[in-house]
Scaffold this motif. Structure first.
Motif, PDB file in Angstrom:
ATOM      1  N   MET A 280       0.950  -1.190   0.462  1.00  0.00           N
ATOM      2  CA  MET A 280       0.201   0.052   0.127  1.00  0.00           C
ATOM      3  C   MET A 280       1.036   0.989   0.221  1.00  0.00           C
ATOM      4  N   THR A 281       0.507   2.162  -1.060  1.00  0.00           N
ATOM      5  CA  THR A 281       1.663   3.660  -1.046  1.00  0.00           C
ATOM      6  C   THR A 281       1.115   3.963  -0.031  1.00  0.00           C
ATOM      7  N   ILE A 282       2.208   5.197   0.632  1.00  0.00           N
ATOM      8  CA  ILE A 282       2.005   6.255   1.463  1.00  0.00           C
ATOM      9  C   ILE A 282       0.460   7.112   1.808  1.00  0.00           C
ATOM     10  N   ALA A 283      -0.096   7.777  -0.422  1.00  0.00           N
ATOM     11  CA  ALA A 283      -0.566   8.447  -0.354  1.00  0.00           C
ATOM     12  C   ALA A 283      -2.407   6.924  -0.564  1.00  0.00           C
ATOM     13  N   ASP A 284      -2.304   5.837  -0.286  1.00  0.00           N
ATOM     14  CA  ASP A 284      -3.372   4.946   0.201  1.00  0.00           C
ATOM     15  C   ASP A 284      -3.465   4.817   1.719  1.00  0.00           C
ATOM     16  N   THR A 285      -2.700   4.775   1.757  1.00  0.00           N
ATOM     17  CA  THR A 285      -2.823   4.684   3.572  1.00  0.00           C
ATOM     18  C   THR A 285      -2.840   5.885   4.119  1.00  0.00           C
ATOM     19  N   ARG A 286      -2.529   7.243   4.272  1.00  0.00           N
ATOM     20  CA  ARG A 286      -2.951   8.874   4.134  1.00  0.00           C
ATOM     21  C   ARG A 286      -4.492   9.289   4.096  1.00  0.00           C
ATOM     22  N   THR A 287      -4.521   8.416   3.008  1.00  0.00           N
ATOM     23  CA  THR A 287      -6.292   8.845   2.941  1.00  0.00           C
ATOM     24  C   THR A 287      -7.681   7.694   3.661  1.00  0.00           C
ATOM     25  N   GLU A 288      -6.975   6.902   4.111  1.00  0.00           N
ATOM     26  CA  GLU A 288      -7.726   5.808   4.639  1.00  0.00           C
ATOM     27  C   GLU A 288      -7.538   6.220   6.033  1.00  0.00           C
ATOM     28  N   ASP A 289      -8.251   6.879   6.885  1.00  0.00           N
ATOM     29  CA  ASP A 289      -7.941   7.631   8.175  1.00  0.00           C
ATOM     30  C   ASP A 289      -9.336   6.856   9.166  1.00  0.00           C
ATOM     31  N   ARG A 290      -9.138   5.389   9.366  1.00  0.00           N
ATOM     32  CA  ARG A 290     -10.018   4.482  10.438  1.00  0.00           C
ATOM     33  C   ARG A 290     -10.175   4.756  11.749  1.00  0.00           C
ATOM     34  N   TYR A 291      -9.628   5.549  12.020  1.00  0.00           N
ATOM     35  CA  TYR A 291      -9.556   6.515  13.366  1.00  0.00           C
ATOM     36  C   TYR A 291      -9.436   8.361  13.565  1.00  0.00           C
ATOM     37  N   PRO A 292     -10.684   8.927  12.731  1.00  0.00           N
ATOM     38  CA  PRO A 292     -10.368   9.740  12.627  1.00  0.00           C
ATOM     39  C   PRO A 292     -10.284  10.960  14.432  1.00  0.00           C
ATOM     40  N   THR A 293      -9.746  11.526  14.676  1.00  0.00           N
ATOM     41  CA  THR A 293      -9.504  11.931  16.240  1.00  0.00           C
ATOM     42  C   THR A 293      -9.460  13.085  16.201  1.00  0.00           C
ATOM     43  N   ARG A 294      -9.297  14.193  16.852  1.00  0.00           N
ATOM     44  CA  ARG A 294      -9.412  15.149  17.241  1.00  0.00           C
ATOM     45  C   ARG A 294     -10.032  16.138  15.773  1.00  0.00           C
ATOM     46  N   VAL A 295     -10.683  16.075  15.705  1.00  0.00           N
ATOM     47  CA  VAL A 295     -11.361  16.239  13.992  1.00  0.00           C
ATOM     48  C   VAL A 295     -13.081  16.595  14.293  1.00  0.00           C
ATOM     49  N   PHE A 296     -13.348  16.061  15.478  1.00  0.00           N
ATOM     50  CA  PHE A 296     -15.335  16.498  15.811  1.00  0.00           C
ATOM     51  C   PHE A 296     -15.664  17.138  17.085  1.00  0.00           C
ATOM     52  N   SER A 297     -16.757  17.598  16.925  1.00  0.00           N
ATOM     53  CA  SER A 297     -16.908  18.335  18.571  1.00  0.00           C
ATOM     54  C   SER A 297     -17.231  18.290  19.129  1.00  0.00           C
ATOM     55  N   GLU A 298     -17.678  16.419  18.953  1.00  0.00           N
ATOM     56  CA  GLU A 298     -18.736  15.613  20.392  1.00  0.00           C
ATOM     57  C   GLU A 298     -17.462  14.518  20.508  1.00  0.00           C
TER      58      GLU A 298
ATOM     59  N   SER B  94     -11.916   8.521  20.335  1.00  0.00           N
ATOM     60  CA  SER B  94     -11.993  10.257  19.424  1.00  0.00           C
ATOM     61  C   SER B  94     -12.425  11.205  20.661  1.00  0.00           C
ATOM     62  N   CYS B  95     -10.937  12.325  20.032  1.00  0.00           N
ATOM     63  CA  CYS B  95     -10.799  13.218  21.377  1.00  0.00           C
ATOM     64  C   CYS B  95     -11.209  13.933  20.536  1.00  0.00           C
ATOM     65  N   VAL B  96     -11.361  15.201  20.953  1.00  0.00           N
ATOM     66  CA  VAL B  96     -12.039  16.171  20.749  1.00  0.00           C
ATOM     67  C   VAL B  96     -10.908  17.140  21.222  1.00  0.00           C
ATOM     68  N   GLY B  97     -11.264  18.483  20.617  1.00  0.00           N
ATOM     69  CA  GLY B  97      -9.950  19.395  19.640  1.00  0.00           C
ATOM     70  C   GLY B  97      -8.715  19.290  19.277  1.00  0.00           C
ATOM     71  N   ASN B  98      -8.400  20.294  18.735  1.00  0.00           N
ATOM     72  CA  ASN B  98      -6.961  20.541  17.366  1.00  0.00           C
ATOM     73  C   ASN B  98      -5.041  20.678  18.890  1.00  0.00           C
ATOM     74  N   THR B  99      -4.508  19.526  17.837  1.00  0.00           N
ATOM     75  CA  THR B  99      -3.412  19.383  18.831  1.00  0.00           C
ATOM     76  C   THR B  99      -2.487  20.796  17.838  1.00  0.00           C
TER      77      THR B  99
END
Ligand code: 6CS
Ligand code: FE
Length: 300
Positions: free
Chosen positions: A1-19, A196-201
């Motif tokens: 899997m190339t970096i581009a593929d891996t990078r696009t697939e974020d199965r664990y989004p965090t620090r992106v939602f408001s809740e 998944s945590c709230v808040g920006n890095t």
């Protein structure tokens, strides 16, 4: 899997939602790929279910003594104290952690390649492995500040670009770990839930988070529900004993006001098939002394 593929697939989004959100783990805990190793079937099944395992007397008393002297040498070396890889306690002038010790200490470099350690990590991760991070946590007596509840993977995913939950930590006690001097607590089975945590890095977040982490720690409702479901166990044991825990284990430790330091060596192994890509929730990757980008497999 190339970096581009891996990078696009974020199965664990965090620090992106408001809740806060719970995301079910879609990675194995024990990875297929290596059929044998020092961990017996029953212990491996228990690790799969709980997300951690303990090893009695991984190191002999003589080895403990040797490593303890190494820890003292490092902590008392003025050059080490000034080094950016050394974290000083927030409320005292004591050393809290020293990172990248597998590079600054030949003894710890050998320990990472020791079959008692390396073969266990390879068996769990089902592949060749490399050291993602190593550190000594001194947790000094009287003023040793704890580590609030967290999943290491949440940070390693968000800030280091670790794609999957295919890393394992080993914590080796070099002083007796008691319930009352900051023994590490874990929620058995909580590794199957990604919070998944709230808040920006913040920029250069590690300069704060390694002293006291806030961004990337789970909300109290999630912790309350996870504790109610899974309970809390504590790793205690004499110097020389060890704990191996999954990258997504929910863990933390209390502060240490006793006279007895709780000093442990931590080595984090990542699968060479889980090489870091760009951070999933930070502008820039953290320094390589915290998250190595040398993916060369470790050999004995
Ligand atoms: O951010 C990290 O990589 C470190 N922080 C904690 C609280 N545990 C894992 C690791 O040492
Ligand atoms: Fe941690």
């Amino acid at each position: 899997m190339t970096i581009a593929d891996t990078r696009t697939e974020d199965r664990y989004p965090t620090r992106v939602f408001s809740e806060p959100k719970w995301i079910e783990r879609t990675d194995p805990t024990v990875w297929p790929g290596l059929d044998s190793g020092p961990i017996d079937e029953e212990t491996l099944r228990s690790y799969d279910s709980k997300g951690f395992l303990t090893i009695e007397q991984l190191l002999s008393p003589a080895e403990v003594q040797t490593f303890w002297q190494e820890l003292e040498r490092l902590a008392n070396d003025p050059a080490v104290r000034k080094d950016e890889r050394t974290v000083i306690e927030k409320t005292s002038n004591e050393v809290r952690s020293i990172f990248e010790v597998h590079k600054t200490s030949e003894l710890i470099a050998e320990l990472a390649r020791d079959p008692r350690v390396l073969d266990r990590a390879r068996q769990i991760l089902g592949s060749d492995v490399y050291v993602h991070q190593s550190r000594i946590n001194y947790m000094p007596g009287f003023k040793g500040a704890g580590f609030y509840w967290h999943s290491d993977f949440e940070t390693w995913h968000a800030e280091d670009g670790m794609p999957a939950m295919r890393a394992v930590s080993i914590s080796i006690a070099l002083t007796d770990n008691y319930p009352y001097n900051g023994g590490l607590m874990l929620m058995p089975g909580a590794h199957r839930t990604f919070v998944s945590c709230v808040g920006n890095t913040p920029d250069n977040h590690y300069k704060e988070s390694l002293k006291e982490q806030e961004i990337g720690t789970p909300d109290r409702d999630s912790l309350t529900q996870l504790a109610a479901t899974h309970g809390i166990e504590q790793f205690t044991g004499p110097a020389g004993s060890a704990l191996m825990f999954d990258s997504n284990s929910m863990h933390g430790s209390g502060s240490n006001i006793t006279p007895y330091a709780r000093s442990n060596i931590f080595i984090v192994f990542n699968s060479v098939e889980n090489a870091l890509v760009d951070p999933f929730a930070a502008k820039n990757p953290r320094p390589t002394f915290i998250a190595s980008r040398d993916f060369t497999p470790l050999t004995r």
